[in-house]
Design a protein around this motif. Structure first.
Motif, PDB file in Angstrom:
ATOM      1  N   LEU A 115       3.727   7.299   5.309  1.00 44.32           N
ATOM      2  CA  LEU A 115       5.135   7.113   5.688  1.00 44.32           C
ATOM      3  C   LEU A 115       5.992   6.757   4.473  1.00 44.32           C
ATOM      4  O   LEU A 115       7.134   7.207   4.351  1.00 44.32           O
ATOM      5  CB  LEU A 115       5.252   6.031   6.758  1.00 44.32           C
ATOM      6  CG  LEU A 115       4.849   6.437   8.169  1.00 44.32           C
ATOM      7  CD1 LEU A 115       4.841   5.222   9.091  1.00 44.32           C
ATOM      8  CD2 LEU A 115       5.785   7.507   8.718  1.00 44.32           C
ATOM      9  N   GLY A 116       5.411   5.924   3.594  1.00 40.92           N
ATOM     10  CA  GLY A 116       6.122   5.620   2.353  1.00 40.92           C
ATOM     11  C   GLY A 116       6.380   6.885   1.558  1.00 40.92           C
ATOM     12  O   GLY A 116       7.466   7.084   1.004  1.00 40.92           O
ATOM     13  N   GLY A 117       5.367   7.775   1.545  1.00 41.05           N
ATOM     14  CA  GLY A 117       5.555   9.049   0.863  1.00 41.05           C
ATOM     15  C   GLY A 117       6.667   9.868   1.490  1.00 41.05           C
ATOM     16  O   GLY A 117       7.488  10.454   0.785  1.00 41.05           O
ATOM     17  N   VAL A 118       6.726   9.891   2.833  1.00 41.66           N
ATOM     18  CA  VAL A 118       7.765  10.644   3.532  1.00 41.66           C
ATOM     19  C   VAL A 118       9.151  10.155   3.131  1.00 41.66           C
ATOM     20  O   VAL A 118      10.023  10.928   2.716  1.00 41.66           O
ATOM     21  CB  VAL A 118       7.597  10.524   5.066  1.00 41.66           C
ATOM     22  CG1 VAL A 118       8.806  11.106   5.783  1.00 41.66           C
ATOM     23  CG2 VAL A 118       6.332  11.228   5.517  1.00 41.66           C
ATOM     24  N   VAL A 119       9.363   8.853   3.273  1.00 42.92           N
ATOM     25  CA  VAL A 119      10.687   8.267   3.002  1.00 42.92           C
ATOM     26  C   VAL A 119      11.092   8.484   1.558  1.00 42.92           C
ATOM     27  O   VAL A 119      12.211   8.951   1.264  1.00 42.92           O
ATOM     28  CB  VAL A 119      10.694   6.762   3.342  1.00 42.92           C
ATOM     29  CG1 VAL A 119      12.004   6.120   2.904  1.00 42.92           C
ATOM     30  CG2 VAL A 119      10.468   6.556   4.836  1.00 42.92           C
ATOM     31  N   PHE A 120      10.183   8.191   0.634  1.00 41.93           N
ATOM     32  CA  PHE A 120      10.543   8.227  -0.776  1.00 41.93           C
ATOM     33  C   PHE A 120      10.621   9.653  -1.329  1.00 41.93           C
ATOM     34  O   PHE A 120      11.372   9.911  -2.267  1.00 41.93           O
ATOM     35  CB  PHE A 120       9.578   7.364  -1.587  1.00 41.93           C
ATOM     36  CG  PHE A 120       9.700   5.900  -1.283  1.00 41.93           C
ATOM     37  CD1 PHE A 120      10.891   5.226  -1.524  1.00 41.93           C
ATOM     38  CD2 PHE A 120       8.650   5.190  -0.725  1.00 41.93           C
ATOM     39  CE1 PHE A 120      11.025   3.876  -1.236  1.00 41.93           C
ATOM     40  CE2 PHE A 120       8.772   3.842  -0.431  1.00 41.93           C
ATOM     41  CZ  PHE A 120       9.960   3.184  -0.685  1.00 41.93           C
ATOM     42  N   SER A 158       0.823  -1.216   0.000  1.00 39.13           N
ATOM     43  CA  SER A 158       0.000   0.000   0.000  1.00 39.13           C
ATOM     44  C   SER A 158       0.849   1.255   0.000  1.00 39.13           C
ATOM     45  O   SER A 158       0.459   2.286  -0.557  1.00 39.13           O
ATOM     46  CB  SER A 158      -0.927   0.003   1.229  1.00 39.13           C
ATOM     47  OG  SER A 158      -1.844  -1.068   1.193  1.00 39.13           O
ATOM     48  N   SER A 159       2.029   1.181   0.618  1.00 38.00           N
ATOM     49  CA  SER A 159       2.900   2.362   0.706  1.00 38.00           C
ATOM     50  C   SER A 159       3.380   2.818  -0.667  1.00 38.00           C
ATOM     51  O   SER A 159       3.836   3.962  -0.824  1.00 38.00           O
ATOM     52  CB  SER A 159       4.108   2.071   1.599  1.00 38.00           C
ATOM     53  OG  SER A 159       5.021   1.201   0.960  1.00 38.00           O
ATOM     54  N   LEU A 160       3.275   1.945  -1.669  1.00 35.02           N
ATOM     55  CA  LEU A 160       3.722   2.296  -3.008  1.00 35.02           C
ATOM     56  C   LEU A 160       2.770   3.255  -3.721  1.00 35.02           C
ATOM     57  O   LEU A 160       3.140   3.879  -4.712  1.00 35.02           O
ATOM     58  CB  LEU A 160       3.878   1.035  -3.865  1.00 35.02           C
ATOM     59  CG  LEU A 160       4.868  -0.029  -3.372  1.00 35.02           C
ATOM     60  CD1 LEU A 160       4.828  -1.238  -4.295  1.00 35.02           C
ATOM     61  CD2 LEU A 160       6.273   0.539  -3.294  1.00 35.02           C
ATOM     62  N   THR A 161       1.522   3.373  -3.225  1.00 36.32           N
ATOM     63  CA  THR A 161       0.528   4.144  -3.964  1.00 36.32           C
ATOM     64  C   THR A 161       0.820   5.640  -3.954  1.00 36.32           C
ATOM     65  O   THR A 161       0.801   6.296  -4.996  1.00 36.32           O
ATOM     66  CB  THR A 161      -0.882   3.878  -3.404  1.00 36.32           C
ATOM     67  OG1 THR A 161      -0.897   4.180  -2.003  1.00 36.32           O
ATOM     68  CG2 THR A 161      -1.254   2.425  -3.592  1.00 36.32           C
ATOM     69  N   ILE A 162       1.086   6.211  -2.776  1.00 39.65           N
ATOM     70  CA  ILE A 162       1.394   7.636  -2.695  1.00 39.65           C
ATOM     71  C   ILE A 162       2.740   7.936  -3.338  1.00 39.65           C
ATOM     72  O   ILE A 162       2.912   8.920  -4.051  1.00 39.65           O
ATOM     73  CB  ILE A 162       1.380   8.120  -1.234  1.00 39.65           C
ATOM     74  CG1 ILE A 162      -0.032   8.005  -0.647  1.00 39.65           C
ATOM     75  CG2 ILE A 162       1.882   9.560  -1.135  1.00 39.65           C
ATOM     76  CD1 ILE A 162      -1.045   8.887  -1.316  1.00 39.65           C
TER      77      ILE A 162
END
Length: 396
Positions: free
Chosen positions: A146-151, A17-21
């Motif tokens: 969080l995925g958006g933050v990191v990436f 799911s983190s890949l979507t943003i």
């Protein structure tokens, strides 16, 4: 499903799911560079921004079909195929030298996101119910943020070396293929004696509430993507800001959203769905107003932080509300149409905002968005209990 396998299943779903943003936001810090590289291409200003959001158009066009086939053929294969396609098309910017080819690869990336996002959200609805579902949906939204933050931060760091650098991050999707194969089990759609996967699922769809959630999802994402689309260009007007600082600024909003999303279950326990939307849009209005009057990097970041408080509630609230009003046999399709509404809003964001920005400036565009989101928030606040009663009445 054993406790160990169930835990790793949740981890795999949250990671996917983190890949979507990140599918769009990762390259946001490099947008000004991309605009310069392809400056000689026709309509470069708009098209360079569409590189960020064109996956949203493909998602909008294909998510309902993904939901339909998920209900017919199953969830697991869609996640695996989506992850593979995501890694291949997302990383295409590492070697493509044509703006039109780059846009085409981004469109295909949207197809992958539609498969992954629709499957993940539907599986969460299959595996969990009630308060536990609200908790997992909150965790899903938090993981996406969080995925958006990191990436975004990594994308900013890599963009300082080359505009192509952020595209390498999309290869991470390929690393999730093996966990998806090992830990995701296809839910049985046949009744199991003595067991109901979701005994709280309604028998009929609440039509009015579903339409309202879809419209709100479209509007919310359209406003949300004002941040990654316009903030990089706004910060370049103030001072010599590095791509890394641009990434940190955008990621700050996403980080606050992730924190708020992680508390969604507790928020939902105290407030109605429409009331949460009222909080969402009023906080977004305050954030946009701060950005609109900003004349420095610090003031802009302050506005982004306030905006993130609202955005952290928007995504899980829409998903949780739509699950609560959708019958089990329609879940994949309705999740698919909601995904369409949300990502159509993402795609339309630069198309709607860029003409306003060209005429009035970026700051004034954010001020206009502030007034619009405030009106939406007030309308939800005034009609919250009536909307809740209408939703309950349609289900009974």
């Amino acid at each position: 499903m054993t406790t160990k396998i169930k835990t790793w299943t949740i981890v795999t779903l949250l990671a996917s799911s983190s890949l979507t943003i990140m599918s769009s936001a990762t390259i946001a810090p490099s947008l000004p560079q991309i605009s310069e590289v392809f400056a000689n291409a026709p309509y470069a200003d708009v098209l360079s921004r569409l590189i960020l959001t064109i996956p949203g158009l493909t998602i909008a066009l294909t998510a309902p079909f993904a939901g339909y086939f998920i209900d017919r053929a199953g969830r697991k294969n869609f996640i695996i195929a989506g992850l593979i396609l995501y890694g291949i098309t997302g990383s295409a910017g590492l070697y493509l030298d044509s703006l039109s080819y780059l846009l085409a690869s981004r469109a295909l990336l949207g197809l992958a996101v539609a498969a992954v996002m629709t499957s993940c959200t539907t599986l969460i609805g299959d595996y969990f119910a009630g308060e536990q579902r609200n908790r997992i949906i909150g965790m899903q939204s938090s993981s996406m943020a969080l995925g958006g933050v990191v990436f975004i931060i990594l994308g900013g760091l890599l963009a300082d070396y080359s505009w192509r650098g952020p595209f390498s991050l999309y290869l991470i999707a390929l690393a999730l293929v093996i966990p998806a194969i090992l830990f995701i089990d296809e839910p049985s759609r046949k009744p199991v004696p003595g067991h109901q996967p979701d005994s709280g699922a309604p028998r009929h769809l609440s039509i009015f509430s579903a339409i309202l959630i879809h419209i709100t999802g479209f509007a919310g994402m359209m406003f949300f993507y004002m941040v990654p689309v316009q903030i990089p260009f706004l910060l370049k007007e103030f001072e010599a800001v590095s791509n890394t600082k641009v990434g940190i600024a955008i990621a700050s909003s996403t980080l606050i959203g992730a924190i708020v999303s992680s508390f969604y279950q507790k928020i939902k326990h105290r407030f109605l769905f429409p009331t949460i939307y009222a909080f969402t849009f009023c906080l977004m209005a305050c954030g946009f107003w701060l950005i609109g009057i900003a004349d420095s990097y610090i003031t802009t970041v302050a506005g982004l932080l306030v905006n993130g408080l609202g955005m952290g509630m928007m995504m899980p609230n829409g998903s949780s509300w739509i699950m609560a009003i959708t019958p089990l046999h329609m879940r994949g399709r309705i999740v698919g149409t909601l995904t369409t509404a949300v990502f159509l809003g993402q795609f339309c964001s630069p198309i709607i905002s860029q003409p306003l920005t060209a005429k009035t400036g970026i700051n004034n565009t954010f001020l206009l968005c502030s007034y619009m989101t405030l009106v939406i928030g007030i309308l939800f606040a005034i009609s919250a209990r009536r909307l809740h009663k209408t939703s309950i009445k349609e289900l009974t």
